[in-house]
Scaffold this motif. Structure first.
Motif, mmCIF file in Angstrom:
data_model
loop_
_atom_site.group_PDB
_atom_site.id
_atom_site.type_symbol
_atom_site.label_atom_id
_atom_site.label_comp_id
_atom_site.label_asym_id
_atom_site.label_seq_id
_atom_site.Cartn_x
_atom_site.Cartn_y
_atom_site.Cartn_z
ATOM 1 N N LEU A 60 -1.752 -5.133 8.036
ATOM 2 C CA LEU A 60 -1.503 -6.367 7.558
ATOM 3 C C LEU A 60 -0.029 -6.840 7.305
ATOM 4 N N LEU A 61 0.648 -5.580 7.061
ATOM 5 C CA LEU A 61 2.189 -5.758 6.880
ATOM 6 C C LEU A 61 2.690 -5.230 8.246
ATOM 7 N N THR A 62 2.296 -4.031 8.705
ATOM 8 C CA THR A 62 3.263 -3.418 9.657
ATOM 9 C C THR A 62 2.608 -3.722 11.011
ATOM 10 N N GLY A 63 1.288 -4.410 11.317
ATOM 11 C CA GLY A 63 0.780 -4.658 12.357
ATOM 12 C C GLY A 63 0.896 -5.896 12.703
ATOM 13 N N ALA A 64 0.540 -6.969 11.776
ATOM 14 C CA ALA A 64 0.261 -8.403 11.672
ATOM 15 C C ALA A 64 1.786 -8.938 11.439
ATOM 16 N N ARG A 65 2.710 -8.381 11.095
ATOM 17 C CA ARG A 65 4.286 -8.682 10.909
ATOM 18 C C ARG A 65 4.437 -10.084 10.214
ATOM 19 N N PRO A 66 3.789 -10.336 8.831
ATOM 20 C CA PRO A 66 3.812 -11.663 8.277
ATOM 21 C C PRO A 66 5.139 -12.270 8.226
ATOM 22 N N ARG A 67 5.379 -13.387 8.237
ATOM 23 C CA ARG A 67 6.633 -14.269 8.113
ATOM 24 C C ARG A 67 7.327 -13.599 6.799
ATOM 25 N N ILE A 68 6.555 -13.768 5.799
ATOM 26 C CA ILE A 68 6.964 -13.258 4.405
ATOM 27 C C ILE A 68 5.994 -12.427 3.825
ATOM 28 N N ALA A 69 6.175 -11.135 3.604
ATOM 29 C CA ALA A 69 5.401 -10.227 2.693
ATOM 30 C C ALA A 69 5.467 -10.137 1.173
ATOM 31 N N VAL A 70 4.768 -10.217 0.585
ATOM 32 C CA VAL A 70 4.667 -10.262 -0.838
ATOM 33 C C VAL A 70 4.173 -9.047 -1.224
ATOM 34 N N LEU A 71 5.135 -8.058 -2.125
ATOM 35 C CA LEU A 71 4.641 -6.735 -2.470
ATOM 36 C C LEU A 71 5.059 -6.512 -3.825
ATOM 37 N N ASN A 72 4.128 -5.526 -4.370
ATOM 38 C CA ASN A 72 4.106 -5.032 -5.548
ATOM 39 C C ASN A 72 5.164 -4.102 -5.803
ATOM 40 N N ALA A 73 6.050 -4.594 -6.356
ATOM 41 C CA ALA A 73 7.158 -3.481 -6.679
ATOM 42 C C ALA A 73 7.019 -2.146 -7.342
ATOM 43 N N ASN A 74 5.670 -2.215 -8.149
ATOM 44 C CA ASN A 74 5.600 -1.271 -9.066
ATOM 45 C C ASN A 74 4.113 0.017 -8.355
#
Length: 480
Positions: free
Chosen positions: A215-229
Motif C-alpha cells: 500500500l505504501l511501496t507499490g501504491a505510492r500514496p500522495r501522503i503516507a501517515v505512519l506510526n513512528a513507534n
C-alpha cells in the motif's frame, strides 16, 4: 484497470463471497453481454445459478489448467495468489486482480490519484481507525463513505450522486496489492503497525510484511501517515510520498492519557470510548490523516467522545454473576491478546486464547506472562496444545491457572470457575469497574468451528447470556 477494459477479454471470477458477488454486479451493470466464468464452491453454486444469467458459466474446480484459459481472473481477497494453481496460471499469462483494483481504476483523476481516499491498513486496529475516521469527517459535515475490508466491498458502494467527498477504506493485507496493481495512487494511506499475521495466506512472515507494505511501496500514496513507534514502518523509505508521522512529539501523540498536537495539549482521552492505549494512539493516526486532507483536525478531536465502538473488538458485553464479559473475537494475533490484557491491568482476568493454527509463534506472549500474568489462561482450538506446552513451565513458577478446554463453552466454564469467589467489594451488576473479567481474546483465527470472528464473537455472547444480534451491528458502514 477500468471495468470497461474487460470488454472482449476472457474473464473469470474466482470466489462467490461478498467481494465476488459485488464484482459480478459491477461488471454486469457496465458489461451486460460479457461472457463470464465463475469458479466457486459446491455450496455456493446453487446461489449463483439462481441468477439465471445465460452468460455466466459456473464451475466448482479452479484447476491451474482452467485458470490458465483466462486472460483475467478477478479473485476474491481470501484466495491466496500463492496457491500452486494460481502461480502456474500466472506463469502462463493469466492476470489476477481483485475488486479493489477495479474500484480504484474507476476513481482516478487526471493526475492518477483517487482524490479524497484514505486507505487504512495495519495488523491491528484498522477497522476502528477507519470507522473513527469516517465518524470525525461526518461530524465535520462531509459526506463520507466507509467501506472495504470492514464489511462492505468497494464495488458494492452505490454510484448514485452526490458522490462522497471522502472515502475511509479499510484494507487487509489481502487487498493492499490490489491498490498497487490498479496504478492509481491513494490520496492518503495510514499504516498503523506490522506484526506477523496471515502466514497461511502469504506463505511467510517476510512476504506478509512485503504484501502489507505494498500500500505504501507499490501504491505510492500522495501522503503516507505512519506510526513512528513501529520499527518496521520507521525504517521505510518512501521517496514518492510525503510522510507524516503520528506518535511523535512534533505531531499528534499521547502523553499518558493526554492528547497533544506538537507542544499543544488538546484533550484528555481517558474517558473516550476507545478501549486500550493502542486505540487512543489510532486517534492520533486519524487526526494526522484529516490534516493530510487539508482539514483542521483540532476541533474534530472532541467528537471522538461520540464514537460508537465496533463489535467484537474489546467489546464490553455486560455483567453476569459478578463477572464482566469482554468479547475480543477480532483478536487474531498474540500481540492483540497482549494489548487486550493491558486494557485490564490491575483487574482479575481469565483470558481465553487459541484457535486456528497458522504457525505464528507465541514467544512474545509467553515472555510477557513471565512478568505479569492473569489469574487464569484457558487454551482452546487447534493451536491450544502448542500454546499450553509453551506456557506450562511459567504457570508452575508463577502460580496462574493454566488449563486446556475442549471448546469455547468449556473454556468459558473454566474461566468463570477460576474467577468465582474473587469478586471485589462494589463489583455488582451495576458497577463493572471493579469486577473480574472473562476476556475472550484468542490471538488466533476462528476457522474450524466458526466461519469467522463474527460468528465466534456471537457464540461467546450467546453462551454468556447476551443477545448476539444486539451486540453485532457496525454503525456507519456505507455512505453518509
Amino acid at each position: 484497470m477500468r471495468i470497461s477494459a474487460l470488454d472482449g477479454r476472457r474473464v473469470a471470477l474466482w470466489g462467490w463471497g461478498s467481494e465476488g458477488r459485488a464484482a459480478y454486479r459491477a461488471i454486469r451493470a457496465r458489461l451486460p453481454a460479457l461472457a463470464l466464468t465463475l469458479f466457486c464452491g459446491d455450496d455456493e453454486s446453487d446461489d449463483a445459478r439462481a441468477l439465471g444469467d445465460p452468460r455466466l458459466v459456473i464451475e466448482t474446480v479452479a484447476s491451474a489448467e482452467r485458470l490458465s484459459a483466462f486472460e483475467i481472473v478477478l479473485k476474491s481477497p481470501g484466495i491466496s495468489p500463492y496457491r500452486a494453481e494460481a502461480v502456474i496460471a500466472a506463469g502462463q499469462g493469466t492476470q489476477f486482480i481483485g475488486g479493489t483494483a477495479l474500484w480504484f481504476g474507476e476513481h482516478a483523476d487526471a493526475d492518477g490519484v483517487a482524490a479524497g481516499t484514505v486507505c487504512v491498513t495495519g495488523t491491528k486496529g484498522k477497522s476502528t481507525t477507519s470507522s473513527l475516521l469516517a465518524h470525525l469527517l461526518r461530524m465535520a459535515g462531509h459526506r463520507t463513505a466507509l467501506a472495504g475490508n470492514i464489511g462492505l466491498p468497494l464495488l458494492a458502494l452505490p454510484e448514485a450522486p452526490p458522490a462522497p467527498a471522502y472515502w475511509a477504506i479499510e484494507l487487509s493485507s489481502y487487498q493492499t496489492g490490489d491498490v498497487a496493481a490498479s496504478g492509481v495512487r491513494p490520496d492518503v494511506a495510514i499504516a498503523l503497525n506490522v506484526f506477523p499475521e496471515h502466514l497461511d495466506w502469504h506463505g511467510s512472515q517476510q512476504r506478509y510484511v512485503e504484501d502489507k507494505l505494498r500500500l505504501l511501496t507499490g501504491a505510492r500514496p500522495r501522503i503516507a501517515v505512519l506510526n513512528a513507534n513501529d520499527q518496521t514502518l520507521a525504517a521505510l523509505s518512501l521517496p514518492d510520498s510525503e510522510v507524516r508521522w503520528f506518535g511523535r512529539e512534533d505531531g499528534w501523540h499521547l502523553r499518558g492519557d493526554a492528547l497533544w498536537r506538537g507542544n499543544e495539549e488538546v484533550m484528555d482521552t481517558a474517558s473516550l470510548p476507545l478501549p486500550g492505549r493502542h486505540n487512543r494512539s489510532n486517534l492520533c493516526a486519524v487526526l494526522t490523516a484529516i490534516e493530510a486532507l487539508g482539514l483542521d483536525a483540532r476541533p474534530l478531536a472532541a467528537h471522538a467522545a461520540a464514537f460508537q465502538p465496533l463489535p467484537h473488538r474489546l467489546q464490553w458485553l455486560g455483567m453476569r454473576d459478578g463477572i464482566g464479559f469482554v468479547n475480543d473475537s477480532i483478536s487474531t494475533t498474540p500481540h492483540a491478546s497482549l494489548a487486550a490484557l493491558d486494557c485490564f491491568r490491575g483487574r482479575r482476568v481469565a483470558i481465553l486464547i487459541g484457535g486456528h493454527d497458522r504457525g505464528i509463534d507465541w514467544d512474545a506472549f509467553v515472555a510477557a506472562m513471565r512478568i505479569e500474568a492473569p489469574v487464569a489462561i484457558i487454551t482452546m482450538g487447534q493451536n491450544g496444545p502448542r500454546i499450553l506446552e509453551q506456557l506450562a513451565p511459567i504457570a508452575a513458577q508463577s502460580g496462574f491457572l493454566l488449563s486446556p478446554a475442549v471448546d469455547l463453552a468449556d473454556a468459558m466454564r473454566q474461566g468463570c470457575e477460576a474467577l468465582a469467589g474473587e469478586v471485589l467489594p462494589g463489583a455488582t451488576d451495576g458497577d463493572p469497574a471493579r469486577a473480574p473479567v472473562l476476556l475472550m481474546s484468542p490471538g488466533a483465527p476462528s476457522y474450524g468451528p466458526y466461519r469467522g470472528f463474527v460468528e465466534r464473537g456471537r457464540h461467546f455472547a450467546q453462551l454468556a447470556g447476551f443477545d448476539p444480534d444486539a451486540i453485532s451491528s457496525i454503525a456507519g458502514i456505507g455512505i453518509a
